[in-house]
Design a protein around this motif. Structure first.
Motif, short mmCIF file in Angstrom:
data_model
loop_
_atom_site.label_atom_id
_atom_site.label_comp_id
_atom_site.label_asym_id
_atom_site.label_seq_id
_atom_site.Cartn_x
_atom_site.Cartn_y
_atom_site.Cartn_z
N VAL A 45 10.54 -40.14 57.48
CA VAL A 45 10.24 -39.02 58.38
C VAL A 45 11.10 -39.08 59.64
N VAL A 46 11.41 -40.29 60.09
CA VAL A 46 12.28 -40.44 61.25
C VAL A 46 13.72 -40.11 60.86
N ALA A 47 14.17 -40.66 59.74
CA ALA A 47 15.55 -40.41 59.30
C ALA A 47 15.81 -38.92 59.09
N SER A 48 14.84 -38.20 58.51
CA SER A 48 15.06 -36.78 58.28
C SER A 48 15.12 -36.00 59.59
N ARG A 49 14.31 -36.39 60.55
CA ARG A 49 14.34 -35.70 61.85
C ARG A 49 15.64 -36.01 62.59
N VAL A 50 16.08 -37.25 62.52
CA VAL A 50 17.36 -37.61 63.14
C VAL A 50 18.48 -36.79 62.48
N GLY A 51 18.43 -36.67 61.16
CA GLY A 51 19.43 -35.89 60.45
C GLY A 51 19.43 -34.43 60.89
N ARG A 52 18.24 -33.87 61.09
CA ARG A 52 18.13 -32.48 61.54
C ARG A 52 18.76 -32.30 62.92
N VAL A 53 18.42 -33.19 63.85
CA VAL A 53 18.96 -33.10 65.21
C VAL A 53 20.48 -33.26 65.18
N CYS A 54 20.95 -34.26 64.45
CA CYS A 54 22.40 -34.51 64.39
C CYS A 54 23.13 -33.32 63.77
N ALA A 55 22.59 -32.74 62.70
CA ALA A 55 23.25 -31.60 62.06
C ALA A 55 23.34 -30.41 63.00
N THR A 56 22.27 -30.15 63.74
CA THR A 56 22.28 -29.02 64.67
C THR A 56 23.26 -29.27 65.80
N VAL A 57 23.29 -30.48 66.33
CA VAL A 57 24.24 -30.80 67.40
C VAL A 57 25.67 -30.69 66.88
N ARG A 58 25.92 -31.18 65.67
CA ARG A 58 27.27 -31.07 65.07
C ARG A 58 27.68 -29.61 64.92
N ASP A 59 26.75 -28.75 64.52
CA ASP A 59 27.05 -27.32 64.38
C ASP A 59 27.31 -26.66 65.73
N THR A 60 26.71 -27.19 66.78
CA THR A 60 26.82 -26.60 68.11
C THR A 60 28.08 -27.06 68.84
N ILE A 61 28.53 -28.26 68.60
CA ILE A 61 29.66 -28.84 69.36
C ILE A 61 30.89 -27.93 69.36
N PRO A 62 31.32 -27.37 68.23
CA PRO A 62 32.51 -26.50 68.29
C PRO A 62 32.29 -25.24 69.12
N ARG A 63 31.06 -24.87 69.37
CA ARG A 63 30.75 -23.66 70.12
C ARG A 63 30.48 -23.93 71.60
N LEU A 64 30.54 -25.18 72.03
CA LEU A 64 30.23 -25.51 73.43
C LEU A 64 31.08 -24.74 74.43
N PRO A 65 32.38 -24.52 74.18
CA PRO A 65 33.17 -23.76 75.17
C PRO A 65 32.62 -22.37 75.45
N SER A 66 31.96 -21.75 74.47
CA SER A 66 31.43 -20.41 74.71
C SER A 66 30.21 -20.43 75.63
N LEU A 67 29.61 -21.60 75.83
CA LEU A 67 28.47 -21.71 76.75
C LEU A 67 28.92 -21.71 78.21
N GLY A 68 30.17 -22.11 78.45
CA GLY A 68 30.69 -22.14 79.80
C GLY A 68 30.50 -23.50 80.45
N ALA A 69 31.41 -23.81 81.34
CA ALA A 69 31.36 -25.10 82.03
C ALA A 69 30.13 -25.16 82.92
N GLY A 70 29.44 -26.27 82.87
CA GLY A 70 28.27 -26.47 83.70
C GLY A 70 27.01 -25.81 83.21
N SER A 71 27.03 -25.25 82.00
CA SER A 71 25.82 -24.59 81.52
C SER A 71 24.75 -25.62 81.18
N PRO A 72 23.49 -25.30 81.45
CA PRO A 72 22.41 -26.23 81.13
C PRO A 72 22.31 -26.52 79.63
N GLN A 73 22.62 -25.51 78.80
CA GLN A 73 22.56 -25.72 77.35
C GLN A 73 23.65 -26.69 76.90
#
Length: 191
Positions: free
Chosen positions: A51-79
């Protein structure tokens, strides 16, 4: 008063040399991905419950999907900060704190209102997962909004999409003739 500056430098980790404050560098996308790799390695090979491994996998997958899009959030954005901190601090600290405890003790002894360390960790991972989902949705929604706005611009510029566009061509422009095509009637002949 120099002693106060020395104390602050030791506490914050910032060194001041000749009037310059040296701040820690901002992590790159690769730094964030490397941190996620380390977290996934921490929970690999049965080191934690499924249950821990699956949740870690979910968080990591979402963060990995978000990383390439970080520039669109703008510098200094809370997100953007939340994504960076989740990859480099929040997630590794949660997993590390749990792994430092003996497994049997962490999974069976209540530590917080009747909850075991395992339950506390699962709640933390669920919170990180839902937060990262919201950040990813916000980034994607911004891209989708830009796409809709562009579509409206094109519709305004060229006409409604359902009609195939409405390019205004000069009425005096001759229609090109296709060899072998039937010619329209000229109006001369029997009616």
């Amino acid at each position: 008063m120099a002693w106060l500056g020395d104390l602050l430098a030791r506490i914050t980790g910032h060194r001041e040399e000749a009037g310059r404050v040296e701040l820690p560098r901002v992590p790159t996308s690769q730094d964030l991905l490397d941190s996620l790799d380390r977290v996934e390695a921490m929970v690999a090979d049965g080191a934690v419950h499924a249950v821990v491994a699956s949740r870690v996998g979910r968080v990591c997958a979402t963060v990995r999907d978000t990383i390439p899009r970080l520039p669109s959030l703008g510098a200094g954005s809370p997100q953007a900060y939340s994504v960076m901190a989740t990859a480099t601090d929040y997630l590794p600290e949660a997993i590390g704190g749990y792994l430092r405890l003996p497994r049997e003790w962490a999974d069976s002894r209540p530590v917080d209102g009747g909850r075991t360390s395992l339950m506390v960790l699962i709640d933390q991972l669920d919170l990180l997962g839902s937060t990262m989902d919201k950040v990813f949705d916000a980034v994607c929604r911004a891209d989708a909004t830009a796409l809709v706005a562009h579509g409206r611009f094109l519709a305004e510029k060229f006409g409604p999409a359902a009609g195939g566009g409405g390019l205004a061509l000069d009425a005096g422009t001759a229609t090109p003739r296709v060899p072998g095509a039937l010619e329209p009637p000229t109006g001369t002949g029997p009616a």
